[in-house]
Design a protein around this motif. Structure first.
Motif, PDB file in Angstrom:
ATOM      1  N   MET A 294      86.146  89.832  25.367  1.00 33.40           N
ATOM      2  CA  MET A 294      84.827  89.388  24.933  1.00 33.40           C
ATOM      3  C   MET A 294      83.964  89.076  26.156  1.00 33.40           C
ATOM      4  N   TYR A 295      82.751  89.581  26.120  1.00 37.20           N
ATOM      5  CA  TYR A 295      81.794  89.331  27.188  1.00 37.20           C
ATOM      6  C   TYR A 295      80.604  88.563  26.607  1.00 37.20           C
ATOM      7  N   ASP A 296      79.830  87.928  27.470  1.00 42.64           N
ATOM      8  CA  ASP A 296      78.584  87.314  27.014  1.00 42.64           C
ATOM      9  C   ASP A 296      77.505  88.376  26.834  1.00 42.64           C
ATOM     10  N   TYR A 297      77.372  89.251  27.841  1.00 42.35           N
ATOM     11  CA  TYR A 297      76.378  90.313  27.787  1.00 42.35           C
ATOM     12  C   TYR A 297      77.048  91.657  28.046  1.00 42.35           C
ATOM     13  N   VAL A 298      76.670  92.640  27.238  1.00 41.86           N
ATOM     14  CA  VAL A 298      77.070  94.019  27.479  1.00 41.86           C
ATOM     15  C   VAL A 298      75.808  94.797  27.797  1.00 41.86           C
ATOM     16  N   ILE A 299      75.738  95.357  28.997  1.00 46.95           N
ATOM     17  CA  ILE A 299      74.595  96.157  29.438  1.00 46.95           C
ATOM     18  C   ILE A 299      75.009  97.620  29.364  1.00 46.95           C
ATOM     19  N   VAL A 300      74.249  98.412  28.646  1.00 40.63           N
ATOM     20  CA  VAL A 300      74.577  99.823  28.457  1.00 40.63           C
ATOM     21  C   VAL A 300      73.656 100.657  29.333  1.00 40.63           C
ATOM     22  N   GLY A 301      74.221 101.239  30.386  1.00 42.63           N
ATOM     23  CA  GLY A 301      73.454 102.063  31.323  1.00 42.63           C
ATOM     24  C   GLY A 301      73.303 101.384  32.665  1.00 42.63           C
ATOM     25  N   ALA A 302      73.811 102.019  33.730  1.00 40.57           N
ATOM     26  CA  ALA A 302      73.777 101.437  35.076  1.00 40.57           C
ATOM     27  C   ALA A 302      72.742 102.135  35.940  1.00 40.57           C
ATOM     28  N   GLY A 303      71.543 102.315  35.390  1.00 35.23           N
ATOM     29  CA  GLY A 303      70.452 102.913  36.141  1.00 35.23           C
ATOM     30  C   GLY A 303      69.623 101.860  36.846  1.00 35.23           C
ATOM     31  N   SER A 304      68.344 102.167  37.059  1.00 33.92           N
ATOM     32  CA  SER A 304      67.464 101.254  37.799  1.00 33.92           C
ATOM     33  C   SER A 304      67.427  99.883  37.150  1.00 33.92           C
ATOM     34  N   ALA A 305      67.324  99.837  35.817  1.00 29.80           N
ATOM     35  CA  ALA A 305      67.270  98.552  35.123  1.00 29.80           C
ATOM     36  C   ALA A 305      68.655  97.915  35.029  1.00 29.80           C
ATOM     37  N   GLY A 306      69.664  98.692  34.656  1.00 30.50           N
ATOM     38  CA  GLY A 306      70.982  98.136  34.427  1.00 30.50           C
ATOM     39  C   GLY A 306      71.591  97.478  35.651  1.00 30.50           C
ATOM     40  N   CYS A 307      71.383  98.071  36.825  1.00 29.23           N
ATOM     41  CA  CYS A 307      71.936  97.493  38.051  1.00 29.23           C
ATOM     42  C   CYS A 307      71.290  96.151  38.371  1.00 29.23           C
ATOM     43  N   VAL A 308      69.967  96.064  38.164  1.00 29.51           N
ATOM     44  CA  VAL A 308      69.269  94.797  38.403  1.00 29.51           C
ATOM     45  C   VAL A 308      69.738  93.741  37.408  1.00 29.51           C
ATOM     46  N   LEU A 309      69.839  94.117  36.139  1.00 31.03           N
ATOM     47  CA  LEU A 309      70.297  93.168  35.122  1.00 31.03           C
ATOM     48  C   LEU A 309      71.700  92.668  35.422  1.00 31.03           C
ATOM     49  N   ALA A 310      72.591  93.568  35.817  1.00 31.62           N
ATOM     50  CA  ALA A 310      73.959  93.167  36.129  1.00 31.62           C
ATOM     51  C   ALA A 310      73.979  92.164  37.276  1.00 31.62           C
ATOM     52  N   ASN A 311      73.169  92.410  38.270  1.00 31.21           N
ATOM     53  CA  ASN A 311      73.075  91.509  39.416  1.00 31.21           C
ATOM     54  C   ASN A 311      72.625  90.118  38.974  1.00 31.21           C
ATOM     55  N   ARG A 312      71.552  90.056  38.215  1.00 28.03           N
ATOM     56  CA  ARG A 312      70.940  88.761  37.907  1.00 28.03           C
ATOM     57  C   ARG A 312      71.677  88.010  36.803  1.00 28.03           C
ATOM     58  N   LEU A 313      72.155  88.716  35.783  1.00 25.00           N
ATOM     59  CA  LEU A 313      72.842  88.019  34.697  1.00 25.00           C
ATOM     60  C   LEU A 313      74.206  87.494  35.127  1.00 25.00           C
ATOM     61  N   SER A 314      74.829  88.152  36.099  1.00 24.22           N
ATOM     62  CA  SER A 314      76.150  87.704  36.557  1.00 24.22           C
ATOM     63  C   SER A 314      76.065  86.680  37.681  1.00 24.22           C
ATOM     64  N   ALA A 315      74.851  86.281  38.065  1.00 28.65           N
ATOM     65  CA  ALA A 315      74.716  85.298  39.140  1.00 28.65           C
ATOM     66  C   ALA A 315      75.321  83.948  38.750  1.00 28.65           C
ATOM     67  N   ASP A 316      75.336  83.639  37.468  1.00 28.51           N
ATOM     68  CA  ASP A 316      76.002  82.438  36.959  1.00 28.51           C
ATOM     69  C   ASP A 316      77.474  82.768  36.752  1.00 28.51           C
ATOM     70  N   PRO A 317      78.372  82.146  37.492  1.00 27.81           N
ATOM     71  CA  PRO A 317      79.803  82.506  37.381  1.00 27.81           C
ATOM     72  C   PRO A 317      80.410  82.235  36.010  1.00 27.81           C
ATOM     73  N   ASP A 318      79.720  81.454  35.192  1.00 28.33           N
ATOM     74  CA  ASP A 318      80.237  81.168  33.853  1.00 28.33           C
ATOM     75  C   ASP A 318      79.783  82.192  32.814  1.00 28.33           C
ATOM     76  N   VAL A 319      78.970  83.161  33.225  1.00 22.96           N
ATOM     77  CA  VAL A 319      78.472  84.197  32.315  1.00 22.96           C
ATOM     78  C   VAL A 319      79.246  85.483  32.566  1.00 22.96           C
ATOM     79  N   ARG A 320      79.878  86.016  31.521  1.00 24.21           N
ATOM     80  CA  ARG A 320      80.691  87.224  31.648  1.00 24.21           C
ATOM     81  C   ARG A 320      79.843  88.440  31.288  1.00 24.21           C
ATOM     82  N   VAL A 321      79.784  89.403  32.201  1.00 26.21           N
ATOM     83  CA  VAL A 321      78.905  90.560  32.048  1.00 26.21           C
ATOM     84  C   VAL A 321      79.708  91.847  32.154  1.00 26.21           C
ATOM     85  N   LEU A 322      79.442  92.762  31.216  1.00 21.53           N
ATOM     86  CA  LEU A 322      80.017  94.110  31.268  1.00 21.53           C
ATOM     87  C   LEU A 322      78.889  95.105  31.447  1.00 21.53           C
TER      88      LEU A 322
END
Length: 538
Positions: A1-29
């Motif tokens: 189980m993750y907190d956020y699932v981001i679909v697509g690692a393009g221009s937007a997805g890479c930025v979202l992954a960076n910023r949403l995972s900045a909190d170590p308590d938030v699990r991001v896929l």
């Protein structure tokens, strides 16, 4: 189980992954259908020609036939970490105050220039240094060519002779205020030290080792998982065909771009009811605008033969020359392989009396044989010079529709290029303005003949037909899941999909109006801001 699932690692997805995972308590896929970006060609700026042609590294979407010859074309999109930012022409521009403030005027609060400019400044690392409108020290390297070709220098100087303001940074619009924003300069590009800076390079790679961030490549999401009116995860398959489900405790964020996102929504039963039924998909949510209102830049090429053996054709027009140029690039990270798709960029008005530029013209000291998008690019042996124009804010609207419940079935992509009188008028006027440019010194003295479209193309009808038959896609589609204040708009101003909970969209598809210019920079900035919206910080 993750907190956020981001679909697509393009221009937007890479930025979202960076910023949403900045909190170590938030699990991001972060899920990406393509592979890694480790191949060395991804680092070479001019490597995009070969990357776009490779179906292993790019999706190849085929459009409906169009134009007088009724031919389809292929739209490449990145199929790799970094998405299209890993295979694009690297041109970096941001739109201007009018573009971003127009979103607010459309009833979409929170996306105006005063919000977006600090975002750009915050993540840019512009080699020209910081200013009121430019950032330095951020993760995204931005620079003009280190050693511009002499022909490029002459093209910038030619701009002065036709009333354009030469500027160091074309994104600094205030420098050209006295000419209503008409300006010309060496292309700002996502390049640093002769290497491509993709969204994966700038935003994903520095955080890949975070324990709360999982990145799955070669994994294709085929549908959304629902729990009542709530999205609870995604269904996916890997390269071997094995299926899996990934659950999201908070939200699923779609970042597949203006073609991939509406496709996934429609496959999941969210879209126009008639389109879904015709494709054999059960209708979960009848949303008529999913896949509609698409706008895309059409490029109008103009080419010349040079009087002397100048420019870069001589370095790239045969395998032997390419090999030597590549060797020099490997040693010095310099030369034509270290430059963006086009070396000089101009923003101009197609006719007098406009309040701001409505066309973008890109030029380079090279020429290629006439081709259709999706075909191999071949550099001409004879010395040449190229230019290409785009209508900055087209009004004609196309669409994207699935044709089958099978996720591997081709889509129905209708570009509807030049489908408005507004677009056709600018196409005609901008070719005349381009020809005026190249009739002025110092560049005029370098040219022996116009090789394409040729002096025989003069009438309005000829110009439009040429742009349709022999132009090409700008790779800047928007609008297929557009933001808006109305119930029928696909997403609201916080990017939430209307009619279903825990689902957002963040990619170019949410733009209801075209930002003037190339979209890689704007999409990364929007994703940066979107992370604050998702985390309720804005």
């Amino acid at each position: 189980m993750y907190d956020y699932v981001i679909v697509g690692a393009g221009s937007a997805g890479c930025v979202l992954a960076n910023r949403l995972s900045a909190d170590p308590d938030v699990r991001v896929l972060l899920v990406e259908a393509g592979g890694s970006d480790r191949h060395p060609l991804f680092r070479v700026p001019k490597g995009f020609g070969k990357l776009m042609d490779d179906p292993g590294k790019a999706w190849h979407y085929q459009t409906r036939p169009f134009g007088p010859r009724a031919r389809p074309e292929v739209w490449p999109r990145g199929k790799v970490l970094g998405g299209s930012s890993s295979i694009n022409g690297l041109v970096y521009n941001r739109g201007d105050r009018h573009d971003w403030d127009s979103l607010v005027r459309l009833g979409i609060p929170g996306w105006g220039w005063d919000t977006m400019l600090p975002v750009f400044r915050g993540f840019e690392d512009n080699i020209l240094g910081p200013s009121d409108s430019r950032g330095a020290g951020g993760p995204l390297g931005v620079s003009p060519p280190r050693r511009p070709d002499p022909l490029s220098v002459e093209m910038v100087e030619t701009g002065r002779s036709v009333g354009l303001t030469p500027v160091r940074d074309v994104n600094d619009v205030d420098d050209a205020a006295e000419t209503g924003g008409e300006r010309i300069g060496h292309t700002m590009a996502t390049i640093r030290d002769g290497r491509r800076v993709s969204a994966a390079t700038a935003f994903l790679r520095p955080v890949r080792r975070r324990s709360n961030l999982t990145v799955r490549t070669r994994t294709t999401v085929t549908g959304l998982l629902f729990g009542g009116d709530k999205v609870v995860g995604v269904r996916a398959r890997d390269a071997a065909g094995a299926t899996a489900e990934f659950r999201a405790a908070r939200e699923v964020v779609l970042a597949l771009g203006s073609l991939g996102t509406p496709k996934l929504l429609q496959q999941s039963g969210i879209g126009p009811a008639d389109v879904l039924r015709a494709a054999g998909v059960d209708v979960r949510l009848d949303r008529g605008l999913v896949g509609a209102r698409m706008r895309e830049h059409r490029c109008l090429p103009l080419k010349f033969r040079l009087r002397e053996n100048l420019g870069t054709n001589r370095m790239l027009s045969s395998p032997a020359r390419q090999g030597l140029t590549a060797l020099k690039y490997l040693v010095r990270r310099d030369g034509p392989l270290a430059t963006p798709a086009y070396d000089v960029i101009a923003f101009l008005k197609s006719r007098p009396g406009l309040d701001r530029p409505d066309a973008q013209v890109l030029t380079g000291p090279w020429s290629v044989a006439t081709y259709q998008a999706g075909e191999a690019v071949t550099v001409e042996r004879e010395p040449g010079l190229s230019a290409v124009a785009e209508i900055l804010r087209p009004t004609a609207e196309g669409s994207v529709r699935i044709t089958s419940a099978d996720p591997d079935a081709p889509m129905d992509v209708d570009p509807h290029y030049l489908g408005s009188e507004h677009d056709r008028r600018i196409a005609v006027d901008v070719l005349a303005r381009m020809r005026e440019f190249f009739a002025h010194e110092p560049i005029a003295g370098r040219l022996s003949a116009e090789t394409f479209p040729g002096t025989g193309v003069r009438t309005d009808e000829d110009v439009v037909d040429t742009m349709l038959d022999s132009g090409y896609c700008g790779y800047h589609a928007i609008g297929t899941c557009a933001m808006g204040p109305n119930d029928e708009d696909v997403v609201d101003s916080r990017l939430r999909v209307r009619g279903v909970d825990n689902l957002r969209v963040m990619d170019a598809s949410v733009l209801p109006a075209m930002v003037s210019g190339n979209l890689n920079g704007p999409v990364m900035a929007m994703a940066w801001h979107a992370a604050d919206l998702i985390l309720d910080r804005a």
